[in-house]
Design a protein around this motif. Structure first.
Motif, PDB file in Angstrom:
ATOM      1  N   UNK A   7      27.536  66.836 -50.869  1.00  0.00           N
ATOM      2  CA  UNK A   7      26.346  67.261 -50.133  1.00  0.00           C
ATOM      3  C   UNK A   7      26.564  67.085 -48.639  1.00  0.00           C
ATOM      4  N   UNK A   8      27.119  65.942 -48.245  1.00  0.00           N
ATOM      5  CA  UNK A   8      27.383  65.684 -46.827  1.00  0.00           C
ATOM      6  C   UNK A   8      28.383  66.703 -46.298  1.00  0.00           C
ATOM      7  N   UNK A   9      29.439  66.960 -47.055  1.00  0.00           N
ATOM      8  CA  UNK A   9      30.461  67.912 -46.619  1.00  0.00           C
ATOM      9  C   UNK A   9      29.869  69.308 -46.442  1.00  0.00           C
ATOM     10  N   UNK A  10      28.946  69.690 -47.298  1.00  0.00           N
ATOM     11  CA  UNK A  10      28.332  71.008 -47.183  1.00  0.00           C
ATOM     12  C   UNK A  10      27.435  71.123 -45.957  1.00  0.00           C
ATOM     13  N   UNK A  11      26.963  70.005 -45.434  1.00  0.00           N
ATOM     14  CA  UNK A  11      26.098  70.011 -44.259  1.00  0.00           C
ATOM     15  C   UNK A  11      26.883  70.060 -42.948  1.00  0.00           C
ATOM     16  N   UNK A  12      28.161  69.741 -42.999  1.00  0.00           N
ATOM     17  CA  UNK A  12      28.987  69.678 -41.798  1.00  0.00           C
ATOM     18  C   UNK A  12      29.523  71.076 -41.475  1.00  0.00           C
ATOM     19  N   UNK A  13      29.332  71.492 -40.238  1.00  0.00           N
ATOM     20  CA  UNK A  13      29.876  72.769 -39.769  1.00  0.00           C
ATOM     21  C   UNK A  13      31.313  72.506 -39.320  1.00  0.00           C
ATOM     22  N   UNK A  14      32.246  72.808 -40.214  1.00  0.00           N
ATOM     23  CA  UNK A  14      33.655  72.475 -39.949  1.00  0.00           C
ATOM     24  C   UNK A  14      34.217  73.229 -38.753  1.00  0.00           C
ATOM     25  N   UNK A  15      33.798  74.476 -38.561  1.00  0.00           N
ATOM     26  CA  UNK A  15      34.287  75.244 -37.412  1.00  0.00           C
ATOM     27  C   UNK A  15      33.825  74.619 -36.102  1.00  0.00           C
ATOM     28  N   UNK A  16      32.571  74.208 -36.044  1.00  0.00           N
ATOM     29  CA  UNK A  16      32.047  73.555 -34.841  1.00  0.00           C
ATOM     30  C   UNK A  16      32.762  72.240 -34.600  1.00  0.00           C
ATOM     31  N   UNK A  17      33.043  71.510 -35.667  1.00  0.00           N
ATOM     32  CA  UNK A  17      33.752  70.243 -35.562  1.00  0.00           C
ATOM     33  C   UNK A  17      35.161  70.473 -35.028  1.00  0.00           C
ATOM     34  N   UNK A  18      35.860  71.474 -35.573  1.00  0.00           N
ATOM     35  CA  UNK A  18      37.208  71.805 -35.101  1.00  0.00           C
ATOM     36  C   UNK A  18      37.193  72.207 -33.628  1.00  0.00           C
ATOM     37  N   UNK A  19      36.212  73.024 -33.236  1.00  0.00           N
ATOM     38  CA  UNK A  19      36.107  73.454 -31.840  1.00  0.00           C
ATOM     39  C   UNK A  19      35.875  72.262 -30.921  1.00  0.00           C
ATOM     40  N   UNK A  20      35.001  71.355 -31.311  1.00  0.00           N
ATOM     41  CA  UNK A  20      34.715  70.172 -30.501  1.00  0.00           C
ATOM     42  C   UNK A  20      35.965  69.308 -30.349  1.00  0.00           C
ATOM     43  N   UNK A  21      36.700  69.137 -31.441  1.00  0.00           N
ATOM     44  CA  UNK A  21      37.935  68.341 -31.366  1.00  0.00           C
ATOM     45  C   UNK A  21      38.946  69.009 -30.440  1.00  0.00           C
ATOM     46  N   UNK A  22      39.077  70.318 -30.521  1.00  0.00           N
ATOM     47  CA  UNK A  22      40.006  71.042 -29.646  1.00  0.00           C
ATOM     48  C   UNK A  22      39.590  70.907 -28.186  1.00  0.00           C
ATOM     49  N   UNK A  23      38.286  70.985 -27.921  1.00  0.00           N
ATOM     50  CA  UNK A  23      37.791  70.851 -26.550  1.00  0.00           C
ATOM     51  C   UNK A  23      38.092  69.466 -25.986  1.00  0.00           C
ATOM     52  N   UNK A  24      37.925  68.436 -26.797  1.00  0.00           N
ATOM     53  CA  UNK A  24      38.187  67.064 -26.344  1.00  0.00           C
ATOM     54  C   UNK A  24      39.676  66.866 -26.091  1.00  0.00           C
ATOM     55  N   UNK A  25      40.510  67.358 -27.000  1.00  0.00           N
ATOM     56  CA  UNK A  25      41.967  67.239 -26.813  1.00  0.00           C
ATOM     57  C   UNK A  25      42.396  67.975 -25.554  1.00  0.00           C
ATOM     58  N   UNK A  26      41.855  69.177 -25.335  1.00  0.00           N
ATOM     59  CA  UNK A  26      42.190  69.937 -24.125  1.00  0.00           C
ATOM     60  C   UNK A  26      41.737  69.191 -22.871  1.00  0.00           C
ATOM     61  N   UNK A  27      40.551  68.609 -22.904  1.00  0.00           N
ATOM     62  CA  UNK A  27      40.048  67.843 -21.769  1.00  0.00           C
ATOM     63  C   UNK A  27      41.015  66.710 -21.416  1.00  0.00           C
ATOM     64  N   UNK A  28      41.540  66.062 -22.413  1.00  0.00           N
ATOM     65  CA  UNK A  28      42.439  64.930 -22.180  1.00  0.00           C
ATOM     66  C   UNK A  28      43.855  65.358 -21.824  1.00  0.00           C
ATOM     67  N   UNK A  29      44.386  66.358 -22.512  1.00  0.00           N
ATOM     68  CA  UNK A  29      45.820  66.594 -22.466  1.00  0.00           C
ATOM     69  C   UNK A  29      46.307  67.851 -21.756  1.00  0.00           C
ATOM     70  N   UNK A  30      45.425  68.717 -21.274  1.00  0.00           N
ATOM     71  CA  UNK A  30      45.886  69.939 -20.620  1.00  0.00           C
ATOM     72  C   UNK A  30      46.758  69.596 -19.420  1.00  0.00           C
ATOM     73  N   UNK A  31      47.921  70.247 -19.345  1.00  0.00           N
ATOM     74  CA  UNK A  31      48.850  70.012 -18.242  1.00  0.00           C
ATOM     75  C   UNK A  31      48.175  70.350 -16.916  1.00  0.00           C
ATOM     76  N   UNK A  32      48.399  69.553 -15.929  1.00  0.00           N
ATOM     77  CA  UNK A  32      47.908  69.714 -14.555  1.00  0.00           C
ATOM     78  C   UNK A  32      46.420  69.433 -14.361  1.00  0.00           C
ATOM     79  N   UNK A  33      45.559  69.726 -15.338  1.00  0.00           N
ATOM     80  CA  UNK A  33      44.121  69.557 -15.115  1.00  0.00           C
ATOM     81  C   UNK A  33      43.454  68.588 -16.078  1.00  0.00           C
ATOM     82  N   UNK A  34      44.133  68.192 -17.139  1.00  0.00           N
ATOM     83  CA  UNK A  34      43.545  67.258 -18.092  1.00  0.00           C
ATOM     84  C   UNK A  34      43.349  65.888 -17.456  1.00  0.00           C
ATOM     85  N   UNK A  35      42.568  65.064 -18.125  1.00  0.00           N
ATOM     86  CA  UNK A  35      42.301  63.722 -17.595  1.00  0.00           C
ATOM     87  C   UNK A  35      43.595  62.932 -17.422  1.00  0.00           C
TER      88      UNK A  35
END
Length: 135
Positions: A7-35
């Protein structure tokens, strides 16, 4: 009504979760502009401060979905004040986390100092070995 894993898994929007994780990784690790890249650059810049590091982050990531300025706080008698000048927020999956720019610089410089010492010791040892081999 009991919540089970399915039930919990069905409530989670996996695409949104994946996008959020990608955004956080990019924020931290992007060459030249990441944190991380911005932090390394700040640590190599003479007279860099937490304020200059923070300003650069805020300028670079102002439109990011996972980066923000902290909510301002300057209560009388408070132990700390939070402002855009010395803090930033990363909107992690588990919630917002406020980071102190001065602490980032201090900790990274400590690591760089240790790394520089190791390199210097290795270079000294290599030079001594080269002299010994040459006789």
């Amino acid at each position: 009504s009991k919540l089970d894993a399915d039930t919990i898994e069905s409530l989670v929007d996996k695409d949104a979760l994946d996008d959020a994780m990608k955004d956080i990784i990019a924020l931290l690790e992007t060459a030249n502009t990441g944190i991380y890249a911005t932090l390394d650059s700040a640590c190599k810049t003479p007279n860099a401060s937490g304020k200059t590091f923070c300003a650069q982050l805020h300028d670079t990531h102002a439109k990011s979905k996972v980066f923000a300025a902290p909510k301002l706080s300057s209560k009388k008698g408070a132990e700390e004040t939070r402002s855009k000048e010395d803090r930033f927020v990363v909107k992690h999956l588990a919630g917002d986390v406020v980071y102190n720019c001065n602490e980032f610089l201090e900790k990274n410089n400590d690591s760089l100092d240790a790394l520089a010492l190791c390199h210097a010791l290795l270079a000294k040892a290599a030079a001594a070995r080269a002299r010994a081999v040459r006789g």
